[in-house]
Design a protein around this motif. Structure first.
Motif, PDB file in Angstrom:
ATOM      1  N   ILE A   1     -18.019 -13.617  -5.962  1.00 18.62           N
ATOM      2  CA  ILE A   1     -16.391 -13.448  -6.324  1.00 18.62           C
ATOM      3  C   ILE A   1     -16.261 -14.056  -7.846  1.00 18.62           C
ATOM      4  O   ILE A   1     -16.669 -14.851  -8.292  1.00 18.62           O
ATOM      5  CB  ILE A   1     -15.790 -14.691  -5.439  1.00 18.62           C
TER       6      ILE A   1
ATOM      7  N   VAL B   1     -13.097 -14.670 -10.541  1.00  9.46           N
ATOM      8  CA  VAL B   1     -11.479 -14.926 -10.499  1.00  9.46           C
ATOM      9  C   VAL B   1     -11.516 -14.661 -11.935  1.00  9.46           C
ATOM     10  O   VAL B   1     -11.796 -15.414 -12.740  1.00  9.46           O
ATOM     11  CB  VAL B   1     -11.230 -16.329  -9.999  1.00  9.46           C
TER      12      VAL B   1
ATOM     13  N   ARG C   1     -14.567  -8.844  -5.659  1.00 12.89           N
ATOM     14  CA  ARG C   1     -15.934  -9.112  -4.951  1.00 12.89           C
ATOM     15  C   ARG C   1     -17.003  -8.237  -5.675  1.00 12.89           C
ATOM     16  O   ARG C   1     -16.548  -6.968  -5.819  1.00 12.89           O
ATOM     17  CB  ARG C   1     -16.004  -8.854  -3.643  1.00 12.89           C
TER      18      ARG C   1
ATOM     19  N   ARG D   1       0.732  -1.168   0.070  1.00 16.21           N
ATOM     20  CA  ARG D   1      -0.100  -0.011   0.040  1.00 16.21           C
ATOM     21  C   ARG D   1       1.018   1.230  -0.108  1.00 16.21           C
ATOM     22  O   ARG D   1       1.978   1.188   0.222  1.00 16.21           O
ATOM     23  CB  ARG D   1      -0.847   0.163   1.051  1.00 16.21           C
TER      24      ARG D   1
ATOM     25  N   LEU E   1      -7.806 -13.206   1.150  1.00 18.74           N
ATOM     26  CA  LEU E   1      -7.889 -12.014   0.386  1.00 18.74           C
ATOM     27  C   LEU E   1      -9.158 -11.583   1.017  1.00 18.74           C
ATOM     28  O   LEU E   1      -9.525 -10.361   0.630  1.00 18.74           O
ATOM     29  CB  LEU E   1      -8.245 -12.352  -1.042  1.00 18.74           C
TER      30      LEU E   1
ATOM     31  N   CYS F   1      -3.600 -13.379 -12.089  1.00 11.39           N
ATOM     32  CA  CYS F   1      -5.109 -13.367 -11.947  1.00 11.39           C
ATOM     33  C   CYS F   1      -5.548 -12.129 -11.267  1.00 11.39           C
ATOM     34  O   CYS F   1      -4.508 -11.433 -10.453  1.00 11.39           O
ATOM     35  CB  CYS F   1      -5.562 -14.606 -11.027  1.00 11.39           C
TER      36      CYS F   1
ATOM     37  N   ASP G   1      -5.949   0.767   0.608  1.00  9.24           N
ATOM     38  CA  ASP G   1      -4.808   0.873  -0.457  1.00  9.24           C
ATOM     39  C   ASP G   1      -3.788   1.987   0.042  1.00  9.24           C
ATOM     40  O   ASP G   1      -2.717   2.142  -0.649  1.00  9.24           O
ATOM     41  CB  ASP G   1      -5.077   0.853  -1.719  1.00  9.24           C
TER      42      ASP G   1
ATOM     43  N   LEU H   1      -9.961  -7.770  -4.825  1.00  6.53           N
ATOM     44  CA  LEU H   1      -9.301  -8.338  -3.548  1.00  6.53           C
ATOM     45  C   LEU H   1      -7.689  -8.927  -3.954  1.00  6.53           C
ATOM     46  O   LEU H   1      -7.038  -8.956  -3.017  1.00  6.53           O
ATOM     47  CB  LEU H   1      -9.963  -9.507  -3.230  1.00  6.53           C
ATOM     48  N   GLU H   2      -7.646  -9.133  -5.094  1.00  9.79           N
ATOM     49  CA  GLU H   2      -5.981  -9.281  -5.545  1.00  9.79           C
ATOM     50  C   GLU H   2      -5.743  -8.968  -6.970  1.00  9.79           C
ATOM     51  O   GLU H   2      -6.824  -9.093  -7.919  1.00  9.79           O
ATOM     52  CB  GLU H   2      -6.008 -10.948  -5.635  1.00  9.79           C
TER      53      GLU H   2
ATOM     54  N   VAL I   1      -4.932 -20.700 -11.115  1.00  9.67           N
ATOM     55  CA  VAL I   1      -4.496 -19.519 -12.107  1.00  9.67           C
ATOM     56  C   VAL I   1      -2.960 -19.707 -12.461  1.00  9.67           C
ATOM     57  O   VAL I   1      -2.784 -19.066 -13.427  1.00  9.67           O
ATOM     58  CB  VAL I   1      -4.567 -18.235 -11.167  1.00  9.67           C
TER      59      VAL I   1
ATOM     60  N   VAL J   1      -8.606 -10.942  -8.726  1.00  4.17           N
ATOM     61  CA  VAL J   1      -9.909 -11.416  -7.937  1.00  4.17           C
ATOM     62  C   VAL J   1     -10.771 -10.159  -7.549  1.00  4.17           C
ATOM     63  O   VAL J   1     -10.252  -9.093  -7.016  1.00  4.17           O
ATOM     64  CB  VAL J   1      -9.403 -12.363  -6.800  1.00  4.17           C
TER      65      VAL J   1
ATOM     66  N   GLU K   1      -2.674  -9.588  -9.418  1.00  2.00           N
ATOM     67  CA  GLU K   1      -1.315 -10.163  -9.660  1.00  2.00           C
ATOM     68  C   GLU K   1      -1.320 -10.327 -11.121  1.00  2.00           C
ATOM     69  O   GLU K   1      -1.980 -10.105 -12.030  1.00  2.00           O
ATOM     70  CB  GLU K   1      -0.951 -11.375  -8.874  1.00  2.00           C
TER      71      GLU K   1
ATOM     72  N   ALA L   1     -23.959 -10.861  -4.032  1.00  2.00           N
ATOM     73  CA  ALA L   1     -22.434 -10.889  -3.789  1.00  2.00           C
ATOM     74  C   ALA L   1     -21.672 -12.038  -4.696  1.00  2.00           C
ATOM     75  O   ALA L   1     -22.458 -13.228  -4.460  1.00  2.00           O
ATOM     76  CB  ALA L   1     -22.015 -10.698  -2.315  1.00  2.00           C
TER      77      ALA L   1
END
Lengths: 481, 481
Positions: B452, B454, B386, A315, A376, B382, B332, B376-377, A410, B384, B379, B450
């Motif tokens: 998720i 990926v 929500r 961050r 996560l 991948c 963040d 959430l991620e 992944v 991710v 990289e 809701a």
């Protein structure tokens, strides 16, 4: 002469919270160059070792962390690495006594042990190795030998060693006295006198002489250590001591148990640079500063700010109009402390432990024998993890009563069992594991697998794992994943 | 008398970074009670409005944010809410001119507009409403009327209004002079004299008088505003102005354009509490302090720390041995600023904007017409997210060239189209959307969904979205998701 390094890898390093935590303490933290103190210490140990053998005394909780780090060193012969695993922490005297018994069994009474904590930073390795050779010579004559660090400041955080009469080898003296951490005035006197050095917590012992010293001054420690040692199969490379017998070991340091009382003691004048990374200030000292005196790792913005240490993670850290702060950011906690109050960081950890707050112990990324997982998302309706499974590793055969899982690979290819089916799950493929269905994930390839696990259900606690087979021996104690 | 509140909802509030960002600015931030300034301002506006009609002038980027907040107010008749959507920011004079033209069309020249920025906090609503009534009376006589806040400190951050001759109504005077933000010495003199009040940026106008004043002192603004207004269908509740015509509006404040030059002006002595939440110090002032003077929202541990303001998000903030800091933590980014340097926060945002850093503009959670997503991620292998999809909402029909997606519903039931198949996806069910496959997600239920998501592939940029149908009109400009 047979030299066997003994690495002591314990200690939580609470003054380095929030990066150092009970479940992932100081020796395993990343320094700014990406290395860990444990890796650097192991590298030094290999250079000191006669035949690549290193003994590591550590908590059973850190066994896999250590092993992973050691395996990553191409100089390491893993068949010669011995691990003495403590079920609980009992200070340095018991750890060193157990290491002595193991060394005696492997190499006899003449072998030389070099005791080195795993959380020291020594950059000048050549001088270190030379100094160890001097110490080993002295130890081979039956002297309990310490490394006295040449003091560069009146530090009040270390114990001091007062040198006595010079011995024949250059830079080696008898020990006149061990003294406790002094106040500042006393520390200044010590420094001015030229007779004192810092007690580094590193030692060099001949096994026979050390065991005799235990017999003479701490026979209770030796007797309890023998009880522990006799109860295990000491021919194995990993020795896990019995928890009940282990608690019978007195909780006492090697200094109190032996060094302060023994007769034949020596101190080696140690001029290599040495840093025990005792606080965030010490970590800051490893970095160069910018023109405003700020020392920064990671993404940071400074405005009208001077002499701050900033360790940012993923961050962004922005500091405005502040001086002399330490800012340490991690995924789930951020520390802001004044430079002169780094001891207070311990109090934060104490407070969190008293409140049983996870941030005292765990990181969002948790290391496991098979790799690691990062949380996560952890909400009422789902929990999402990234799992990384290392080559050749297998998660336990398990099932859950309160959640189902969705795995999406992944990176890499996983071998997956769901119920009675077994199949390969490739990159960009996913599978659903219903509630109460046996499942297992295995990495039969030679590269890491990364997958995203989405847990659906009402309860995501680590105790809703029923294990049926586990290559890491976790079927009985049913620890997390 | 017809009273029409006009809410001006612009402004980035950069001094409240990292919570306030360009994509989610100050009016929408959560206060400690969970409310937003925009919600509170709208609530006040409804109490002032004669027949529930409120005009809101805001950026088109904030339209859905405003609408969601307004809909959540049970007192609101959404059929009477009008939105004037600016394609770019042009300061207060054009915004007020456009609102005047719309009000004139709806209620004629006699209607009274009450102009209120959406980022002010006023707790004493009764006194506020009484003061508005006084102002409305004065405005109905053709006076351009301002609210002069009774000054409680020699603030240097506000402009001041000097009162002239008293008018007939109690607490109402002619305006002798508008003065710029003073230095501290001048501000103290103003305070001592008793003749000055703070210029709040709130106004009360009779539509006809206001348009005449524009004609007299800023005819260019009025002409450009008429051009914009004539080019749209002004009978709609949402009016989105043409971007090219809009840039022809002079970028000028209502103070400079009219108030400083107009002849018939009045100031109403305003004694209600008023806070424009201009900095983190103002936010801190809304909280009670603990015994050490610390004001804390969220999870925080303080050790030997005094007079700090801490706004923690989901993460733990620990402060040790520090005083007078503002610590604001978000997913963040984290800000650490000295209390007296809160202006420097602007510099951080400037710096980040210059570097085109997302943290200047976006949050990890991004609001969209259909709900929101949280990263959430993110990289190399991948991404991710929500996703939360609100009842009745539909994501665009879209496909991607460089990624496939795996959706797992964790709450609710989604109507999903993948290729030519359409089906319901229930809680704990997942679906794979291969590369280049048309897909769409819809919430036909009356509760949030809701899920998720990926994403697997090599590139996860928001520009790899090809839209085919979109109920929010985003097919042409191809904005994110």
């Amino acid at each position: 002469m047979n030299i066997i390094p003994v690495i002591l890898s314990g200690g939580a390093g609470t003054r380095l919270w929030p990066v150092s935590r009970q479940a992932y303490p100081k020796p395993f933290m990343q320094l700014s160059d990406g290395q860990s103190l444990a890796a650097l210490t192991f590298g030094r140990a290999l250079k000191v070792a006669t035949d690549n053998t290193v003994l590591t005394v550590t908590s059973r909780d850190y066994y896999f962390l250590c092993k992973d780090i050691y395996q990553a060193n191409p100089q390491a012969d893993m068949r010669k690495q011995y691990f003495l695993l403590e079920p609980s922490g009992r200070n340095t005297a018991p750890a060193i006594a157990l290491a002595a018994l193991q060394t005696q069994q492997l190499y006899g009474n003449e072998a030389i042990m070099v005791v080195m904590p795993s959380d020291h930073l020594i950059k000048d390795e050549e001088l270190f190795i030379d100094t160890v050779k001097t110490a080993a010579q002295q130890a081979s004559q039956g002297f309990l030998t310490t490394f006295g660090i040449y003091p560069t400041a009146p530090e009040t955080g270390y114990g001091y060693i007062k040198a006595g009469q010079s011995l024949t080898a250059e830079g080696v003296s008898e020990i006149a006295e061990f003294v406790e951490k002094p106040d500042l005035a006393t520390a200044k006197k010590y420094l001015a006198s030229g007779e004192y050095s810092w007690n580094s917590g590193m030692f060099c012992f001949q096994v026979g002489a050390l065991l005799q010293a235990f017999e003479d001054t701490a026979p209770d420690v030796l007797a309890a250590a023998k009880n522990c040692f006799d109860a295990v199969d000491s021919n194995q490379q990993q020795i896990e001591f019995n928890a009940d017998l282990f608690t019978q070991l007195p909780d006492i340091s090697i200094d109190y148990a032996i060094m302060e009382k023994a007769k034949k003691r020596a101190v080696v004048d140690s001029r290599f640079d040495w840093n025990d990374i005792g606080s965030w200030n010490a970590m800051a000292g490893l970095l160069d500063s910018d023109e405003s005196g700020n020392r920064i790792e990671g993404k940071a913005v400074t405005v009208d700010a001077r002499n701050n240490y900033i360790r940012a993670g993923d961050r962004l850290v922005a500091v405005v109009g502040v001086d002399d702060l330490m800012v340490v950011d991690t995924t789930d906690a951020v520390l802001i402390a004044h430079k002169n109050k780094s001891q207070g960081v311990k109090d934060v950890v104490q407070f969190l432990k008293a409140k049983a707050h996870d941030a005292a112990i765990y990181h969002t990324t948790v290391h496991r024998p098979w790799g690691s997982y990062t949380i996560l998302e952890d909400e009422d309706d789902c929990k999402v993890k990234r799992l990384v499974v290392k080559p050749g590793q297998v998660l336990s055969l398990q099932k859950h009563y309160k959640r189902s899982e969705h795995w999406t690979v992944v990176t890499g290819t996983a071998k997956v069992r769901v119920g009675d089916d077994e199949f390969m799950l490739n990159e960009n493929e996913s599978v659903h594991i219903p509630v109460e269905t046996l499942h297992r994930l295995e990495n039969t390839t030679d590269t890491d697998i990364a997958l995203i696990e989405v847990q659906c259900g009402s309860y995501f606690g680590e105790d809703d794992i029923v294990r049926y087979e586990d290559i890491y021996g976790r079927v009985k104690d049913q620890k997390a994943q």
